[in-house]
Design an enzyme around this catalytic site. Sequence first.
Site, PDB file in Angstrom:
ATOM      1  N   GLY A   1      -2.227  -1.883   4.745  1.00  0.00           N
ATOM      2  CA  GLY A   1      -1.640  -1.583   6.046  1.00  0.00           C
ATOM      3  C   GLY A   1      -2.738  -1.687   7.100  1.00  0.00           C
ATOM      4  O   GLY A   1      -3.927  -1.739   6.769  1.00  0.00           O
TER       5      GLY A   1
ATOM      6  N   GLN B   1      -4.104   0.413   9.014  1.00  0.00           N
ATOM      7  CA  GLN B   1      -5.127   1.473   8.922  1.00  0.00           C
ATOM      8  C   GLN B   1      -5.600   1.693   7.480  1.00  0.00           C
ATOM      9  O   GLN B   1      -6.042   2.788   7.124  1.00  0.00           O
ATOM     10  CB  GLN B   1      -4.582   2.787   9.497  1.00  0.00           C
ATOM     11  CG  GLN B   1      -4.476   2.813  11.017  1.00  0.00           C
ATOM     12  CD  GLN B   1      -5.839   2.750  11.701  1.00  0.00           C
ATOM     13  OE1 GLN B   1      -6.881   3.004  11.102  1.00  0.00           O
ATOM     14  NE2 GLN B   1      -5.842   2.395  12.980  1.00  0.00           N
ATOM     15  N   SER B   2      -5.517   0.685   6.649  1.00  0.00           N
ATOM     16  CA  SER B   2      -5.867   0.819   5.227  1.00  0.00           C
ATOM     17  C   SER B   2      -7.289   1.365   5.008  1.00  0.00           C
ATOM     18  O   SER B   2      -8.277   0.775   5.459  1.00  0.00           O
ATOM     19  CB  SER B   2      -5.734  -0.569   4.596  1.00  0.00           C
ATOM     20  OG  SER B   2      -6.394  -0.629   3.357  1.00  0.00           O
ATOM     21  N   ASN B   3      -7.367   2.503   4.297  1.00  0.00           N
ATOM     22  CA  ASN B   3      -8.680   3.052   3.931  1.00  0.00           C
ATOM     23  C   ASN B   3      -9.360   2.156   2.904  1.00  0.00           C
ATOM     24  O   ASN B   3     -10.579   2.008   2.890  1.00  0.00           O
ATOM     25  CB  ASN B   3      -8.521   4.451   3.312  1.00  0.00           C
ATOM     26  CG  ASN B   3      -7.985   5.455   4.302  1.00  0.00           C
ATOM     27  OD1 ASN B   3      -8.498   5.582   5.405  1.00  0.00           O
ATOM     28  ND2 ASN B   3      -6.933   6.176   3.919  1.00  0.00           N
TER      29      ASN B   3
ATOM     30  N   SER C   1      -9.095  -1.092   2.671  1.00  0.00           N
ATOM     31  CA  SER C   1      -9.659  -2.277   3.322  1.00  0.00           C
ATOM     32  C   SER C   1     -10.961  -1.931   4.029  1.00  0.00           C
ATOM     33  O   SER C   1     -11.939  -2.675   3.963  1.00  0.00           O
ATOM     34  CB  SER C   1      -8.658  -2.859   4.323  1.00  0.00           C
ATOM     35  OG  SER C   1      -7.493  -3.272   3.633  1.00  0.00           O
TER      36      SER C   1
END
Length: 380
Positions: free
Chosen positions: A95, A97-99, A101
């Site tokens: 997503g 706001q992917s942590n 990524s």
Amino acid sequence: MSANKQRLNESLINYDPPEWVSKLDNVPKHRVQLVHPDTPIHRWYVPGVPEDFELYIKRDDMTGSQLSGNKVRKLEFLLADAISKGCSTIITCGGIQSNHSRATTISGHQLGLKTHLLLKSTELDPEKATCKGNVLLDRLVGTHIHLIPGDAVYNEDIHQRMENFKKKISEEKGEKAYSIPCGGTNSIGLFGYVQTFQELLKQKVPDNFTDIAVAVGSGGTIGGLSMSNYLSNSHLRIHGMLVGDTGEYFHSEINKALDGLNWSEKHPGVQSQDMCEMYEEAQGRGYALSSPDELEFISAVAEATGILLDPVYTGKAAFHLIKMMKEKPECFKGKKVLFIHTGGMFALFDGRMDDMVRMKGSLTNRIDAWIDVDKVPEIN
Ligand SMILES: *Cc1c(COP(=O)(O)O)cnc(C)c1O
């Protein structure tokens, strides 16, 4: 060997697996060191915990600063696999706001890897793309962000996009790229929480606790914990608080990851379903959608305990855990529960908490202006 290849290879260290996983197939041979290990465990006085329960927290929000949280645990194994296969570029997805990524990007740049992120977004205009939360850090280290439609699905087209991109890198740059699935969950990523379970054994968790609770977003964390709990005969009951999707989906993802280790041949008849509990109700309004009670809970916990939870994973997981302790205490094996804080703090900066913090009368709105030295402010 090029200087960068040498830099990458220097980061590989041998992985010494615990004896109880050594009988599985395809156990990783290498890892890289990214995590600040042995994160502390301490009592956690969250408001609303029933008196007969004792709640503790394992601070995996302290696995690092910019690398904080659970994803860096898995990345120690995934990035080692990439490097040992001669890859110099990493592609992953999530997503906006992917942590996962963010942790992949920053780890990659620490080691000397190039990174590309496929991030799901409702805003597809690069000029208008956000700089908030995790994305600020992604952009600061100069990763390549590719915005993809918000409704893209991993098994339908995201996986295909990553494959196409790998092919292009190989054809046009003559370099090998490595793709990491959503949340880093696969048979290699599982070892991040096999390694963490060794820490839990060192910290005597199976002797001192009855239950473990953790947020579930792609399944790798609970998968690694559950297989280790089973293989080491630790007999903790493991509770997964789902932040989206269904229990059926996560069990099947975990079983697929376990099959990469030839699990079903070595442990016939034992599946993810037999090793952990999953609670779908924990997701509330659905993935990344918050309710006012969840946001108020985050601020109440911050005030009472100084621990910051995030709105997407740990806030929902802890909120539901307390609710279950009150309403369904029979779900727990006993009364000593360890919550694993899986990180996610940068999501607090995505903007959704701002109104909550400013709300008149809320716990967090204690602010005044003190202009004249003699006019001492009210104490409230
Ligand atoms: C990804 C994530 C989780 C979920 O972990 P999975 O291994 O994907 O199930 C929990 N908390 C935070 C903060 C996360 O970023």
